[in-house]
Design an enzyme around this catalytic site. Structure first.
Site, PDB file in Angstrom:
ATOM      1  N   VAL A   1       0.820  -1.210   0.000  1.00 12.61           N
ATOM      2  CA  VAL A   1       0.000   0.000   0.000  1.00 12.61           C
ATOM      3  C   VAL A   1       0.856   1.262   0.000  1.00 12.61           C
ATOM      4  O   VAL A   1       0.559   2.227  -0.705  1.00 12.61           O
ATOM      5  CB  VAL A   1      -0.965  -0.017   1.207  1.00 12.61           C
ATOM      6  CG1 VAL A   1      -1.665   1.332   1.359  1.00 12.61           C
ATOM      7  CG2 VAL A   1      -1.999  -1.133   1.051  1.00 12.61           C
ATOM      8  N   ASP A   2       1.932   1.274   0.790  1.00 16.52           N
ATOM      9  CA  ASP A   2       2.747   2.481   0.911  1.00 16.52           C
ATOM     10  C   ASP A   2       3.427   2.843  -0.409  1.00 16.52           C
ATOM     11  O   ASP A   2       3.440   4.005  -0.821  1.00 16.52           O
ATOM     12  CB  ASP A   2       3.797   2.287   2.003  1.00 16.52           C
ATOM     13  CG  ASP A   2       3.966   3.531   2.872  1.00 16.52           C
ATOM     14  OD1 ASP A   2       3.219   4.500   2.677  1.00 16.52           O
ATOM     15  OD2 ASP A   2       4.831   3.511   3.761  1.00 16.52           O
ATOM     16  N   ASP A   3       4.022   1.859  -1.079  1.00 18.16           N
ATOM     17  CA  ASP A   3       4.647   2.131  -2.371  1.00 18.16           C
ATOM     18  C   ASP A   3       3.619   2.546  -3.408  1.00 18.16           C
ATOM     19  O   ASP A   3       3.891   3.367  -4.284  1.00 18.16           O
ATOM     20  CB  ASP A   3       5.401   0.891  -2.866  1.00 18.16           C
ATOM     21  CG  ASP A   3       6.783   0.802  -2.261  1.00 18.16           C
ATOM     22  OD1 ASP A   3       7.674   1.527  -2.731  1.00 18.16           O
ATOM     23  OD2 ASP A   3       6.969   0.031  -1.311  1.00 18.16           O
TER      24      ASP A   3
ATOM     25  N   ALA B   1       2.579   6.098  -2.837  1.00 15.49           N
ATOM     26  CA  ALA B   1       3.714   6.956  -3.211  1.00 15.49           C
ATOM     27  C   ALA B   1       3.789   7.121  -4.720  1.00 15.49           C
ATOM     28  O   ALA B   1       3.983   8.231  -5.238  1.00 15.49           O
ATOM     29  CB  ALA B   1       5.015   6.362  -2.673  1.00 15.49           C
TER      30      ALA B   1
END
Length: 623
Positions: free
Chosen positions: A367-369, A372
């Protein structure tokens, strides 16, 4: 001061433009704890690979990192030393063959290991590595039958309930343990004299319950015992092979690939088999250069760094039509995922659309990548229908990943069964499951609010905000997961809620503001120790770091309509940290987190990304 901020930000922008690679990426080292360097030496010597130059360089790196007391640490303010890191470095140096076993540096390390209780007090990961080389008894490790891999998902607890990271490691571990395999050669040093008292682990009630439940699941499997065991071993073999990436690594991690090589050796693979040869090539490709020589990264951060830097440049004023941004967006679009990975088991109706951390990662998005990357392509998507299509796919994937409790995980949805935290492996409470975290939830809300136009009234946003409010600490902070630690979590939670439209007068926001101002250092900055995640409470550093100061400031800027004293003093310190050319402990202090007490990351990119983003937000808001 505004002029100094503008000048500093402009210099950083120009330097980042200069540093961009022709393919649109930015290459910065993902400098993690020494485990990967030590394990690479061990692997090279175990397999008799012709890599003497690399071994010498890695040995020199380890020796440069040794303290005067003969220990190794995983962060600078770690008192005395880290037992597991010292065991790993000691074993690797002995294995290298480049030091006499009576070398004073090794004798100091050996004494520290004895003083701290010996090999049996090490982290489980360290013990598993030692067992694979005949230096630790398998009977003391992971009393879990390999047949658990076959327990159906319909059973209350199954293999598929573990996080993807845990599954990736558990499979080779169980295969190795099942065969009681160890690779001992004439080069393998004997350090069994450091096994002092035998295993003294006491199983907790929850661990006993978990192990008994897993055994019940195994009893329910249909078939003869030998046949079931054979099926489980074949499942483990195929599980690894199906998750090998184009660069030869298993799930794009060094540690998973390292243990896969030994697991494959245990079932008959030779060193010159294509699978092992390709895996070794992939591991060598993970090497980056540092001031202490070459370092083996656990997972190169090329996609992550490129996405974050592209976004930071755009926040600083770079237009999406500029060549620098066009190249970075082009690169990111090429690495959006189109394959269904294990994440699809929980959300089969959602199409692939995420991004992974490393360039080779094609089936293990997070989710974070993904948020981003989506931030970085948002403005381009507004003008280009093809990019908008990729953006839409990414948004749908992120929304589909929301946990049932309202927060967001890292890799897979609803891997939240708390009993798995009792799995017989150190750090299982964080690694065995993939729960909602403040940093992932906050970062996702920030993206959805600032770039996708969703507000606090949207059902998914409302649930995410609700989860954050319930998970806030009594002192007003939030614990982070992938950064150190309370500053990181609080920054993500605050900026996420603010982007969603939560007012600054909200009780949770006001509590967070008071907490951040209350821990501001006398020098104006912020600094938090890696001890925080081990002690489950905020532990201050004796110095400020650039990334943590930027995170705290960014949160305060999102709250305040004007630059108050805390912000102004903090910005002065941030400028000092950026512009000061004198080397300091803050330069290399790890502010990224992996496994608490074991694995922390010094992102070489972070001194660029977060200060630039924070300065841009300051200038844009207070112009």
């Amino acid at each position: 001061m505004k002029g100094v901020i503008e000048e500093t930000a402009n210099k950083m922008v120009e330097e980042l433009r200069r540093r961009q690679n022709p393919d649109g990426t930015w290459s910065f080292c993902f400098e993690n704890s020494l485990i990967t360097d030590a394990y690479m030496i061990i692997l090279i010597r175990s397999l008799y690979l012709m890599e003497d130059k690399l071994v010498l360089q890695l040995v020199n790196r380890l020796l440069n990192m040794q303290t005067e007391e003969g220990t190794w640490k995983v962060f600078e303010d770690e008192r005395e030393g880290n037992l597991s890191a010292t065991i790993e470095a000691y074993f690797a140096l002995r294995f290298s063959g480049l030091l006499d076993e009576k070398d004073p540096r090794l004798k100091k390390a050996e004494q520290f290991i004895k003083d701290k209780g010996g090999l049996e007090e090490a982290h489980t990961l360290t013990k598993l590595m030692l067992a694979a080389h005949g230096q630790y008894e398998w009977r003391y490790l992971m009393p879990v039958p390999i047949e658990v891999l076959l327990i159906p998902r319909s059973f209350p607890i199954s293999f598929w309930d573990f996080s993807s990271y845990a599954r990736g490691h558990i499979v080779p571990f169980l295969l190795l343990r099942d065969g009681r395999y160890h690779l001992k050669t004439s080069r393998t040093p004997n350090i069994r004299h450091l096994f002092l008292h035998g295993s003294r682990d006491q199983d907790s009630e929850s661990r006993v319950f978990l192990l008994e439940t897993l055994k019940e699941g195994v009893k329910g499997l249909a078939g003869l015992p030998d046949s079931i065991r054979s099926q489980a071993r074949q499942f483990a073999h195929e599980y690894m092979l199906k998750r090998i990436e184009s660069d030869g690594t298993y799930l794009s991690y060094f540690t998973t690939t390292f243990f896969m090589i030994y697991a494959l050796k245990s079932i008959g693979y030779k060193e010159d088999s294509p699978v092992i040869r390709n895996a070794l090539h992939g591991l060598k490709a993970m090497i980056c250069q540092t001031e202490n020589g070459p370092h083996v990264q656990n997972s190169p951060s090329l996609v992550w760094d490129t996405a974050l830097i592209s976004d930071a440049l755009q926040e600083s004023g770079a237009g999406f039509e500029e060549g620098t941004i066009e190249r970075s967006v082009g690169y990111l679009l090429k690495h959006q995922h189109y394959k269904y990975g294990d994440w699809a088991i929980e959300i089969p109706t959602v199409a692939p659309g995420g991004w992974g951390f490393s360039e080779s990662n094609s089936i293990h998005p997070d989710v974070d990548d993904t948020t981003a990357a989506l931030r970085a392509i948002t403005y381009s998507a507004s003008e280009n229908p093809d990019i908008r299509q990729a953006w839409d796919r990414g948004i749908k994937w992120v929304l589909g990943m929301q946990n049932r409790d309202g927060g967001w995980p890292a890799f897979e949805k609803n891997k939240t069964k708390g009993i798995l935290a009792s799995f017989p492996m150190d750090g299982a409470e964080a690694a065995a499951i993939d729960p909602s975290t403040a940093d992932l939830t906050g970062r996702t809300l920030e993206f959805l609010g600032s770039r996708a136009g969703l507000t606090k009234d949207h059902p998914k946003m409302k649930r995410g905000i609700g989860w954050l409010k319930l998970s806030q600490e009594e002192d007003g902070s939030w614990a982070g997961r992938w950064g150190v630690h309370y500053i990181y979590g609080t920054w993500a939670a605050v900026t996420g809620m603010k982007a969603a439209g939560v007012p600054s007068t909200d009780k949770s926001i006001m509590m967070a503001k008071r907490w951040l101002e209350g821990i501001q250092r006398r020098d104006g900055g912020w600094g938090e120790s890696c001890y925080s995640d081990q002690k489950n409470k905020y532990v201050p550093l004796s110095f400020s770091t650039a990334s943590q100061t930027a995170w705290a400031l960014d949160a305060l800027i999102s709250i305040s309509d004007r630059p108050d004293d805390a912000i102004e003093i903090g910005m002065k310190k941030l400028l000092d940290l950026i512009n000061n050319d004198q080397p300091s402990l803050a330069d290399a202090y790890p502010t990224g987190a992996g496994l608490k007490g074991k694995f922390y990351i010094h992102y070489h990119s972070y001194k660029w990304i977060w200060p630039l983003l924070t300065m841009s937000h300051y200038l844009n808001k207070y112009e």
